[in-house]
Scaffold this motif. Structure first.
Motif, PDB file in Angstrom:
ATOM      1  N   LYS A 156      -2.857   0.221   1.972  1.00 30.47           N
ATOM      2  CA  LYS A 156      -2.150  -0.547   0.945  1.00 30.47           C
ATOM      3  C   LYS A 156      -0.827  -1.091   1.494  1.00 30.47           C
ATOM      4  CE  LYS A 156      -2.161  -2.177  -3.070  1.00 30.47           C
ATOM      5  NZ  LYS A 156      -3.220  -3.101  -3.517  1.00 30.47           N
TER       6      LYS A 156
ATOM      7  N   LEU B  63       0.363  -4.933   1.558  1.00 29.27           N
ATOM      8  CA  LEU B  63       1.543  -5.345   0.794  1.00 29.27           C
ATOM      9  C   LEU B  63       2.620  -5.937   1.698  1.00 29.27           C
ATOM     10  CD1 LEU B  63       1.786  -2.325  -1.667  1.00 29.27           C
ATOM     11  CD2 LEU B  63       1.275  -4.695  -2.309  1.00 29.27           C
TER      12      LEU B  63
ATOM     13  N   PRO C  40       3.863   0.113  -5.909  1.00 26.37           N
ATOM     14  CA  PRO C  40       2.602  -0.620  -5.742  1.00 26.37           C
ATOM     15  C   PRO C  40       1.664   0.076  -4.747  1.00 26.37           C
ATOM     16  CG  PRO C  40       4.412  -1.776  -4.668  1.00 26.37           C
ATOM     17  CD  PRO C  40       5.021  -0.650  -5.427  1.00 26.37           C
TER      18      PRO C  40
END
Ligand SMILES: NC(=O)c1ccc[n+]([C@@H]2O[C@H](COP(=O)([O-])OP(=O)(O)OC[C@H]3O[C@@H](n4cnc5c(N)ncnc54)[C@H](O)[C@@H]3O)[C@@H](O)[C@H]2O)c1
Ligand SMILES: NC(=O)c1ccc[n+]([C@@H]2O[C@H](COP(=O)([O-])OP(=O)(O)OC[C@H]3O[C@@H](n4cnc5c(N)ncnc54)[C@H](O)[C@@H]3O)[C@@H](O)[C@H]2O)c1
Ligand SMILES: [Zn+2]
Ligand SMILES: [Zn+2]
Lengths: 384, 384
Positions: free
Chosen positions: A270, A274, A335
């Protein structure tokens, strides 16, 4: 109701060779392998796909490859060596994938011929996938040129490309025909790639091999400074551990939810995404390992000194152990941490995360306590 | 030079179920299978992709499927049943392939969930490939709705799509999780599809099972007229022979050049392409079987009466045994026969063509005599 049961096994086998100066005419490692596969009745073909980042530092390489492969008995080299840029961006480029498929078609690479990918893990993932879907799978040989690809991605059975921003959404399990690791390539690596490739060794040592971890603790500083004999040993031991797990772990094509080799990876995938892949894979995994090690400590699974040893190794390798995106953002959840569900979905089934019971011993959980995880984030931040 | 050898086996197993009215609430064949795969810890998902040619004749099918699958314990049906047109054209449509990949992503189909393809061989080939490349392979269930897909393509391990006019250029080996053959679907088939599906049974009987061939000789006329009990027997025996070959033939993923199940297919693939798929696959294979049987006769491998028996069965099934494209065209070689090299390339290695030593016994050659082949074309033409 009538019923017929189908049942069969398919054997997969390949060698990983460790050598130097593969395309030196005096080095017969690759040519002997190929000639052992030659058949009297017909010519097999070879198509080489090369990483532009490698060629930038080894400008004679295309000529060396051409001279070397032209003399291999029983094989015919395609008239063109295809050079494409290297790095993660090649995995975000479907037209490039199809241009490789077109080359496989154009140069008549059939199911007895070989596509040879030479480059970093990104190029190898792309080339392996292009080969896997052409003619229902043409053979491919991998010549990994980065630490990460020599000790992990290049010696395994997976390939893939990113799709609509989802890491490795398209891909397959397709073991190579053979892998050739050439240490000389490593001499021209960017320091960030040199360092970040070591992370997979830290990872696999932490879940499987405590003495290897201790060895890396001792060598971390010199390894980071460029100690090549130590790096060769690290790569060999790391590759061997990955291969043992794949071949001996009972689930080479990952049909279950268990994925111990993904220790530290759920947040790493992730984070890469990101940051638009500005973080290297290994840098992101370093952060992920730090986070999940500290979380293991907070669970009471490892003691504080073990946790500190892990953070210290990573810091001695000059790798990051924290990232601002791990924190709450303006009161909203991180996030990265929101990405846990996406990770579960990619794997399928129950959430399954590897943690540490001890240095050298991974263990899986199916639940993550978010409060504790945010605590772990803070500890990583404060330990930088 | 150091060296590590990798070696492992992967087991593949799946059942093929023969049933009727699969989505009748009283029929638990499919629901029992799924429920046996349920896991207490999480829901698995189902995504159905349906052949528009089937729905045209079974207009309630989408509702029946929805009611049936919504009640399966442990599974969650995607909110949409995707209907796409059927037939070969779906294999010539890369955007359609990616739209299925997008649906797999959108509906969160993970590696524990199932994509269910319901339709003819074309749809199943497309759906199987979309599933095989998503998340490095999500599970798929096949519900074949044509004779050909129930007795051959649907029970095997291959999938694929056409690429730049090349039949099945993109594809993979990816065994299904299970196959459900429902005889009721066959009642609405176009007569051309009903008939042409029988050709694969003639093919496999000719190379492997003389008594099955004799049985088909006796039944050819009634089968062709629509005898359903006979058709069910034909499908079962044909599927079983294909599955035995794949599972017991030692090379399920076709790594060698030997491909006996492709008897009659080298010219068929080319004929399908050259006629823009106006010839059905089975019609093209019928022509291919006729040609290669006559060629076997001209080689002295089978006698004239065996050759005549083969041509008669195909004619009794009202299938073509010759095509004008097999002949020289204005003094130029037949474009089908020119396609021999393309066939070799698709398979790779040496040219390998199955012929007949006897009814029930295939044997391979690596050379085709073109003069003799043109003679065989003429004999087919004169025997129509
Ligand atoms: N298939 C798998 O099992 C698996 C496992 C782990 C990681 N991966 C993938 O591997 C990729 C990362 O691979 P990587 O870390 O090797 O980086 P990379 O392939 O992205 O390469 C990084 C950069 O180094 C350059 N480069 C490569 N070799 C060089 C050399 N010898 N000298 C100078 N420059 C060189 C490349 O051109 C590129 O610019 C990621 O996409 C990751 O997802 C795959
Ligand atoms: N994967 C393999 O191993 C393999 C083997 C042999 C053939 N194939 C492929 O299979 C394809 C041919 O498949 P096919 O012969 O099943 O034809 P098809 O899938 O092309 O379907 C033919 C037509 O029948 C319609 N249809 C399907 N089921 C119906 C039903 N029950 N009632 C009414 N209409 C129906 C379809 O909509 C389509 O219009 C070819 O692409 C061939 O290459 C694959
Ligand atoms: Zn990794
Ligand atoms: Zn066929």
């Amino acid at each position: 109701m009538e019923y017929i049961q189908q049942n069969f096994n398919v054997n997969f086998s390949y060698g990983v060779f460790f050598s130097s100066n593969l395309f030196d005419p005096a080095n017969t490692c690759l040519s002997s392998f190929l000639e052992s596969k030659a058949e009297p009745a017909f010519q097999k073909k070879l198509l080489v796909i090369l990483d532009g980042g490698v060629v930038a530092h080894h400008t004679n390489l295309p000529q060396q490859i051409t001279s070397y492969l032209q003399t291999v008995r029983g094989f015919q080299l395609a008239p063109e060596i295809i050079t494409i840029s290297g790095g993660e961006s090649v995995k975000n480029d479907l037209p490039l994938l199809f241009s490789l498929v077109d080359a496989i078609d154009k140069y008549g690479i059939d199911r007895h011929s070989y596509v040879i990918g030479i480059g970093g893990g990104s190029l190898l993932d792309l080339v392996g996938f292009a080969a896997a879907v052409s003619h229902r799978g043409v053979k491919h040989i991998r010549i990994p040129t980065t630490v990460l690809s020599q000790n992990d991605s290049g010696v395994g059975v997976k390939n893939g490309v990113n799709y609509k921003g989802k890491k490795n959404f398209l891909g397959s399990f397709a073991p190579p025909a053979a892998v050739f690791n050439d240490a000389v390539f490593l001499t021209t690596l960017d320091t960030r790639d040199w360092r970040s490739g070591m992370v997979e060794a830290v990872k696999v040592a932490l879940i499987k091999d405590a003495p290897f971890f201790t060895w890396m603790e001792e060598k971390a500083v010199t390894l980071t400074a460029g100690d090549m004999p130590a790096m060769k040993e690290l790569i060999y031991r790391c590759a061997a551990l990955h291969m043992q797990h794949i071949g001996g772990g009972g689930d080479p094509f990952e049909s279950g939810s268990s994925r111990p080799l993904d220790f530290g990876h759920w947040s790493a995938h992730k984070l890469e995404q990101l940051t638009n892949f500005e973080l290297r894979h290994g840098e992101a995994v370093s952060i992920g390992i730090a986070l999940d090690s500290v979380y293991s400590f907070l669970l009471g699974w490892i003691d504080e000194s073990a946790m500190q040893r892990i953070l210290t190794v990573l810091k001695n390798m000059q790798l990051p152990i924290w990232h601002p995106l791990l924190e709450m953002q303006d009161g909203k959840p991180s996030p990265v941490i929101v990405g846990l569900e996406e990770f579960r979905e990619h794997l399928g089934g129950q959430l399954t995360i590897s943690l540490l019971r001890a240095i050298g011993k991974g263990e899986e959980v199916h639940h993550i306590d978010l409060d504790l995880l945010y605590k772990a984030v803070t500890i990583c931040k404060n330990n930088q």
